[in-house]
Design a protein around this motif. Sequence first.
Motif, short mmCIF file in Angstrom:
data_model
loop_
_atom_site.label_atom_id
_atom_site.label_comp_id
_atom_site.label_asym_id
_atom_site.label_seq_id
_atom_site.Cartn_x
_atom_site.Cartn_y
_atom_site.Cartn_z
N ARG A 21 -5.98 4.83 5.82
CA ARG A 21 -6.39 3.88 4.79
C ARG A 21 -6.86 4.57 3.51
O ARG A 21 -6.70 4.04 2.41
CB ARG A 21 -7.49 2.96 5.32
N PHE A 28 -7.07 6.04 11.80
CA PHE A 28 -7.03 4.78 11.04
C PHE A 28 -7.69 4.92 9.67
O PHE A 28 -7.15 4.50 8.65
CB PHE A 28 -7.72 3.65 11.81
N THR A 29 -8.90 5.45 9.67
CA THR A 29 -9.63 5.59 8.41
C THR A 29 -8.89 6.51 7.46
O THR A 29 -8.76 6.23 6.27
CB THR A 29 -11.06 6.11 8.67
N GLU A 53 -12.89 -3.02 12.20
CA GLU A 53 -11.54 -2.48 12.07
C GLU A 53 -10.56 -3.53 11.54
O GLU A 53 -9.69 -3.24 10.71
CB GLU A 53 -11.06 -1.91 13.41
N ARG A 110 -8.54 -3.24 7.94
CA ARG A 110 -7.09 -3.35 7.86
C ARG A 110 -6.68 -4.37 6.79
O ARG A 110 -5.74 -4.15 6.04
CB ARG A 110 -6.51 -3.74 9.23
N ALA A 120 -7.37 -3.05 3.11
CA ALA A 120 -6.49 -1.98 2.63
C ALA A 120 -5.18 -2.52 2.06
O ALA A 120 -4.60 -1.94 1.16
CB ALA A 120 -6.20 -1.00 3.77
N SER A 126 -11.84 1.75 1.52
CA SER A 126 -10.59 1.27 0.92
C SER A 126 -10.82 0.85 -0.52
O SER A 126 -10.01 1.16 -1.40
CB SER A 126 -10.03 0.09 1.73
N TYR A 177 -0.20 1.56 12.09
CA TYR A 177 -1.26 1.81 13.08
C TYR A 177 -0.69 2.04 14.48
O TYR A 177 -1.14 2.91 15.20
CB TYR A 177 -2.23 0.63 13.11
N PRO A 215 -0.32 0.79 6.11
CA PRO A 215 -0.63 1.67 7.24
C PRO A 215 0.24 1.34 8.46
O PRO A 215 0.51 0.17 8.74
CB PRO A 215 -2.10 1.38 7.54
#
Lengths: 221, 365
Positions: free
Chosen positions: A82, A78-79, B53, B57, B60, B98, A202, A200
Amino acid sequence: MPSDHMTVKPLILAFDTSAAHCAAALLRGHDIVSQRLEPMARGQAERLMPLLEEVLAEGGASYGDLQAIGVGIGPGNFTGIRISVSAARGLALGLDLPAIGVSSLDAQAFGQTGTVISSLDARRDHLYLQIADGAPGLYTPDSLPPLPQDDRPICIGHMADDIAGRCGGIVASPRYATAEAIARVAASRLGQPDLPAPAPLYLREADAAPSHDTPPALLDA
Amino acid sequence: MTQTLTFLGLESSCDDTAAAVVRQRDGGPAEILSSIVYGQTDLHSSFGGVVPEIAARAHAEKLDTCVRDALTQAHLSLDDLDAVAVTAGPGLIGGVMSGVMCAKGIAAARNLPLVGVNHLAGHALTPRLTDGIDYPYLMLLVSGGHCQFLIARGPELFTRLGGTIDDAPGEAFDKTARLLGLPQPGGPSVQAEAEMGDPDRFRFPRPLLDRPDCNLSFSGLKTALMRMRDQIIETQGGLTRRDRADLCAGFQAAIVETLVKKTQRALDLYLAEAPGRPTLAVAGGVAANTEIRKGLMQLCATSGTDFLAPPLALCTDNAAMIAYAGLERFRAGARDGMDLIARPRWPLDKTSPALIGSGKKGAKA
């Protein structure tokens, strides 16, 4: 920018940090000008931009020469996803260029002929899987979606042997390295109208538990 | 040398995605040309707190849009910028990263200098952005994530006199709201209830007031409130509106008294340095609480100290403060490279001993 990118070979910078690496490639028309892959478990956020400058310099180009950005959107870390998507969005804004998001599943399937089953390790006994142009998903090995049985699909990626065994498929390796594949997929989409900003992919919900605090009963509500 | 500088700022260290444009003529007042803040309260409300998280998200996919909106609001284009400033920590690392990457992308594309900013410095320098006050001044930074007393001496020179050793007051307000079934964020909803309640019916602890330092603790207060609530529920099967208002009033009174008494100590230390024009400034969302403000203003009035509370929009997280702090750093010669690191931990005062989270990774804030 030339109105017809077919007459001038478009220059595309592509990059990816969706797994334990920092990868970048510079594509001019159909030819890779320069590319780099640096394995690393962490530190991609510090390394990515200097790496891009190196790949550009190696190709004798600068940001101002680009026609588009290609960026890996996962699925993956995930990181990591991003890091690249945020950088791509910043570059696209600053250069006023399209940034084209390319999934890791599409990237590793690119350049094959026939039906491709593309899969990636999703950890925790799961895998990401996509059949041809279908929607990608998160599966366990025991709960795969129906696999195409008739046309000897090409199986690439995590557990490809197992998957090929279940559907009479042929195991293959990705045709291109990650960043190069992303650049080539991006090039193939360059002419498309209304390209969305890269986002993204995911395929997995954020880990979050709802609050356990239950409000008390109000006696005189 | 007179130099007009126009800075873009980006902020994404918690649950607000923000971008702003700030301009300053050298020696002149700073001007906020635009300030855009996209909150995420709705995304996190069902979880009873910010989920890192989920926050990452949202950041970003919103930062670049936020920057576009900030430029539009300022009637400027990227060509008009002199540099890009971005929060590089401390905070939730996914969001910080981000922001840093988006800022790097913009800076690289436009060949602009990049300046990484400490989020806490952004808050701490806001009184200079809004009112142009001189160093040194005393700063109480009190929010959902932070609580500390700082003497601001320069753009990168801060002395921390003390701070919370566990939770921030904003967390305690949020937790109280959850325990009593009030809406998030807890600050405004608990304050509204407290206004209808009796602060003397329930007596809550005043943690660490028996110690002579400027440190605070708020986690015990949360627990005390929960016990008090559970006692009432046990005897009568639930809460009345009266109970709820009285609990809020008692809780808020404990927070106000603790903060004001500790501020008194911080003020004494600061005034002992004989500053030219003594000033106490506040920042952070909890500084919006009217009872806390009232207590601090009274305190300042008795010691001849100016009290400064920036407008609420500049007390809570925003990017104008980041653009401004970047501008001050830049004028002092600071530049960051494309290898700028996003840091979850980044204390403003590198010399004072750590208060919380001081494991092998070092102090948090």
